[in-house]
Design an enzyme around this catalytic site. Structure first.
Site, PDB file in Angstrom:
ATOM      1  N   CYS A  83      39.237  38.372  46.424  1.00  0.00           N
ATOM      2  CA  CYS A  83      38.685  37.331  45.543  1.00  0.00           C
ATOM      3  C   CYS A  83      38.229  37.914  44.200  1.00  0.00           C
ATOM      4  O   CYS A  83      39.075  38.266  43.388  1.00  0.00           O
ATOM      5  CB  CYS A  83      37.593  36.565  46.267  1.00  0.00           C
ATOM      6  SG  CYS A  83      37.345  34.920  45.552  1.00  0.00           S
ATOM      7  N   ARG A 112      41.349  32.832  37.151  1.00  0.00           N
ATOM      8  CA  ARG A 112      40.041  32.796  37.795  1.00  0.00           C
ATOM      9  C   ARG A 112      39.661  31.352  38.129  1.00  0.00           C
ATOM     10  O   ARG A 112      39.976  30.445  37.359  1.00  0.00           O
ATOM     11  CB  ARG A 112      39.047  33.391  36.803  1.00  0.00           C
ATOM     12  CG  ARG A 112      37.824  33.928  37.404  1.00  0.00           C
ATOM     13  CD  ARG A 112      37.037  34.718  36.374  1.00  0.00           C
ATOM     14  NE  ARG A 112      35.647  34.508  36.662  1.00  0.00           N
ATOM     15  CZ  ARG A 112      34.825  33.819  35.901  1.00  0.00           C
ATOM     16  NH1 ARG A 112      35.227  33.307  34.772  1.00  0.00           N
ATOM     17  NH2 ARG A 112      33.584  33.649  36.280  1.00  0.00           N
ATOM     18  N   ARG A 142      35.868  29.516  45.460  1.00  0.00           N
ATOM     19  CA  ARG A 142      36.057  29.624  43.994  1.00  0.00           C
ATOM     20  C   ARG A 142      37.092  30.708  43.697  1.00  0.00           C
ATOM     21  O   ARG A 142      36.898  31.580  42.856  1.00  0.00           O
ATOM     22  CB  ARG A 142      34.728  29.949  43.293  1.00  0.00           C
ATOM     23  CG  ARG A 142      33.766  28.772  43.251  1.00  0.00           C
ATOM     24  CD  ARG A 142      32.481  29.107  42.512  1.00  0.00           C
ATOM     25  NE  ARG A 142      31.760  30.189  43.162  1.00  0.00           N
ATOM     26  CZ  ARG A 142      31.524  31.369  42.622  1.00  0.00           C
ATOM     27  NH1 ARG A 142      31.931  31.654  41.412  1.00  0.00           N
ATOM     28  NH2 ARG A 142      30.863  32.274  43.300  1.00  0.00           N
ATOM     29  N   HIS A 182      38.990  35.615  51.611  1.00  0.00           N
ATOM     30  CA  HIS A 182      37.935  36.516  52.106  1.00  0.00           C
ATOM     31  C   HIS A 182      38.111  36.815  53.592  1.00  0.00           C
ATOM     32  O   HIS A 182      37.454  36.166  54.419  1.00  0.00           O
ATOM     33  CB  HIS A 182      36.564  35.853  51.951  1.00  0.00           C
ATOM     34  CG  HIS A 182      36.106  35.662  50.553  1.00  0.00           C
ATOM     35  ND1 HIS A 182      35.317  36.576  49.900  1.00  0.00           N
ATOM     36  CD2 HIS A 182      36.314  34.654  49.685  1.00  0.00           C
ATOM     37  CE1 HIS A 182      35.042  36.140  48.688  1.00  0.00           C
ATOM     38  NE2 HIS A 182      35.642  34.978  48.524  1.00  0.00           N
ATOM     39  N   GLU A 184      36.876  39.112  55.173  1.00  0.00           N
ATOM     40  CA  GLU A 184      35.627  39.708  55.665  1.00  0.00           C
ATOM     41  C   GLU A 184      34.657  38.666  56.210  1.00  0.00           C
ATOM     42  O   GLU A 184      33.693  39.027  56.878  1.00  0.00           O
ATOM     43  CB  GLU A 184      34.965  40.555  54.564  1.00  0.00           C
ATOM     44  CG  GLU A 184      34.333  39.798  53.410  1.00  0.00           C
ATOM     45  CD  GLU A 184      35.323  39.291  52.364  1.00  0.00           C
ATOM     46  OE1 GLU A 184      36.542  39.357  52.607  1.00  0.00           O
ATOM     47  OE2 GLU A 184      34.870  38.811  51.316  1.00  0.00           O
TER      48      GLU A 184
HETATM   49  N1  GLN Z   1      35.071  32.979  41.023  1.00  0.00           N
HETATM   50  C1  GLN Z   1      34.614  34.313  41.284  1.00  0.00           C
HETATM   51  C2  GLN Z   1      34.917  35.248  40.117  1.00  0.00           C
HETATM   52  O1  GLN Z   1      35.376  34.857  39.119  1.00  0.00           O
HETATM   53  C3  GLN Z   1      35.242  34.875  42.532  1.00  0.00           C
HETATM   54  C4  GLN Z   1      34.689  34.168  43.732  1.00  0.00           C
HETATM   55  C5  GLN Z   1      34.593  34.997  44.963  1.00  0.00           C
HETATM   56  O2  GLN Z   1      34.736  36.228  44.949  1.00  0.00           O
HETATM   57  N2  GLN Z   1      34.296  34.345  46.044  1.00  0.00           N
HETATM   58  O3  GLN Z   1      34.676  36.400  40.220  1.00  0.00           O
END
Ligand code: GLN
Length: 204
Positions: A83, A112, A142, A182, A184
């Protein structure tokens, strides 16, 4: 005699560090937090966790860790970004802050927050090629997606988004691995085992 387990660091400036440490230990790595140069020097591979890429970029600067991490990546240390960590491994980042920095470890452009805001976080089952046919539960928070990849990049998984199109969400280029999701935060440790195998291969 079997060789000792590789030491894998988790960049511990911000984000979900603990969850990665736990998964790495579960697959048999020695897992350590990396915040400073001597800790970085002691690892065979590094995880860049999920969190907030612009905050991590700022903290890499504050802790004088940008150059040391960039140097280790450019000299072949295996690295895995989930992420926000994926964003830090990109060659180009869309929709980020003007002062953000990243490592250009994978020849890809990422967008992003591509799937929308927090409210648009979602989970789904995805087949991730090198992990075998059994789908992986994937959690997107996100999350970024990969807009373009260069010829050296292996696409490992894609997901159909609400725009009706498939978007790349897992990639590998050489010793660098990145996922939009993710692993994890689930109980499935296959991504971490796959990364441990990459680290083993690089250190043998
Ligand atoms: N939107 C976050 C960023 O720009 C990433 C989100 C996340 O790692 N869960 O870093």
């Amino acid at each position: 005699m079997s060789r000792p387990a590789p030491t894998i660091g988790v960049l511990a400036l911000q984000g979900d560090v603990h969850e990665h440490l736990r998964h790495l230990e579960e697959v048999g790595a020695r897992a350590v937090r990396v915040r400073r140069r001597p800790e970085l020097d002691a690892v065979d591979g590094l995880v860049l966790p999920g969190g907030e890429s612009t905050a991590m970029s700022r903290l890499l600067d504050v802790y004088d860790m940008y150059d040391p991490v960039a140097e280790r990546i450019s000299t072949g240390m295996p690295v895995y970004g989930s992420c926000a960590g994926m964003i830090l491994l990109a060659a180009d980042v869309l929709d980020t802050r003007a002062d953000a920095t990243w490592f250009s470890a994978i020849d890809m452009t990422v967008r992003r927050n591509a799937f929308g805001r927090q409210v648009d976080s979602f989970e789904t089952d995805l087949v991730v090629d090198p992990l075998g046919p059994e789908p992986l539960r994937t959690v997107f928070i996100r999350a970024p997606w990969v807009e373009t990849v260069g010829p050296e990049v292996e696409v490992l998984a894609s997901v159909r988004a609400s725009d009706g199109r498939d978007h790349v969400v897992a990639v590998r280029q050489g010793d660098a691995l990145a996922t939009s999701f993710h692993p994890e935060v689930t109980t499935d440790v296959r991504v971490h085992r796959y990364f441990l195998d990459m680290v083993r291969a690089a250190t043998s």
